[in-house]
Design a protein around this motif. Structure first.
Motif, PDB file in Angstrom:
ATOM      1  N   GLY A 192       0.781  -1.232   0.000  1.00  0.00           N
ATOM      2  CA  GLY A 192       0.000   0.000   0.000  1.00  0.00           C
ATOM      3  C   GLY A 192       0.811   1.278   0.000  1.00  0.00           C
ATOM      4  N   ILE A 193       2.141   1.204  -0.006  1.00  0.00           N
ATOM      5  CA  ILE A 193       2.978   2.407  -0.010  1.00  0.00           C
ATOM      6  C   ILE A 193       3.049   2.941  -1.445  1.00  0.00           C
ATOM      7  N   PRO A 194       2.691   4.206  -1.685  1.00  0.00           N
ATOM      8  CA  PRO A 194       2.742   4.765  -3.042  1.00  0.00           C
ATOM      9  C   PRO A 194       4.160   4.740  -3.605  1.00  0.00           C
ATOM     10  N   ARG A 195       4.296   4.519  -4.887  1.00  0.00           N
ATOM     11  CA  ARG A 195       5.608   4.432  -5.512  1.00  0.00           C
ATOM     12  C   ARG A 195       6.375   5.740  -5.401  1.00  0.00           C
ATOM     13  N   GLU A 196       5.654   6.868  -5.348  1.00  0.00           N
ATOM     14  CA  GLU A 196       6.364   8.149  -5.308  1.00  0.00           C
ATOM     15  C   GLU A 196       7.036   8.411  -3.964  1.00  0.00           C
ATOM     16  N   VAL A 197       6.708   7.629  -2.937  1.00  0.00           N
ATOM     17  CA  VAL A 197       7.357   7.810  -1.635  1.00  0.00           C
ATOM     18  C   VAL A 197       8.829   7.426  -1.721  1.00  0.00           C
ATOM     19  N   GLU A 199      11.332   5.292  -4.668  1.00  0.00           N
ATOM     20  CA  GLU A 199      11.434   4.461  -5.864  1.00  0.00           C
ATOM     21  C   GLU A 199      12.789   4.684  -6.518  1.00  0.00           C
TER      22      GLU A 199
END
Length: 213
Positions: A192-197, A199
């Protein structure tokens, strides 16, 4: 059991748990390698202890010499080639079996693949923690040795706003190890962690042709 080890190794925590006073240790020999990642290990002493394999109907007891080490590990002891030779034991790593002659026939010792996998996983995680701790010490030392600013203080040094309490390194390591399950060790631990956090990306020019090396 570790057929690649030339020593029988016992961790001091195990010695204490058995109720054996450390005054019974005798001076040990030279340091050895291969237990602590990237470092040599110095035993705190040697001790001779009886070791038994088998069950009440068929068992053998032999006295083994253990090198006692003061750092922590994921096992209680490591039984190396001296143990294999003393018991005339033969391992089969495919079936996770250890066989040796006994007074009433062959003694067979085994475990499950699930248990072996869990032990290997804990050992790898422990090695990762040790290496990360050593790297943190090096980074801290490099930071503390940084240049001084115009006021005579280390540039970029952290200054706490309130009084701080110094904690022993061993207590901090023990705390982190006891709570290792709350840390994320792989991407699947962070659903559930967004990729933009966070990558990773390769900074290359758009339209560049990939080249295999």
């Amino acid at each position: 059991m570790d057929g690649g080890s030339g020593l029988n190794i016992m961790y001091a925590e195990m010695l204490d748990a058995m109720g054996i006073d450390r005054s019974q240790l005798r001076p040990s020999g030279a340091p050895f390698h291969g237990v602590v990642p990237g470092k040599q290990a110095l035993p705190i002493g040697q001790i001779d202890l009886p070791v038994t394999f088998g069950d009440p109907t068929n068992f053998r007891t032999e006295t083994l010499t253990f090198e006692v080490v003061g750092f922590s590990g994921t096992y209680h002891t490591l039984l190396g080639r001296p143990c294999y030779a003393k018991f005339m034991a033969v391992p089969n790593y495919t079936y996770l079996k250890l066989k040796m002659p006994g007074p009433r026939g062959v003694i067979t010792v085994g475990t499950s693949f699930q248990h072996a996998f869990q032990c290997e996983k804990e050992c790898c995680e422990h090695a990762t923690t040790v290496i990360a701790s050593e790297e943190l010490i090096v980074l801290k030392a490099e930071h503390e040795e940084g240049p001084l600013d115009s006021n005579g203080k280390k540039s970029g040094s952290f200054q706490a706003a309130v009084d701080t309490k110094e904690i022993e390194k061993s207590a901090l390591v023990d705390f982190l190890r006891a709570n290792k399950d709350i840390f994320a060790w792989k991407p699947s631990d962070m659903p559930g962690i967004p990729r933009e956090v966070a990558e990773h990306a390769l900074k290359i020019n758009r339209g560049s042709k990939p080249v295999k090396q």
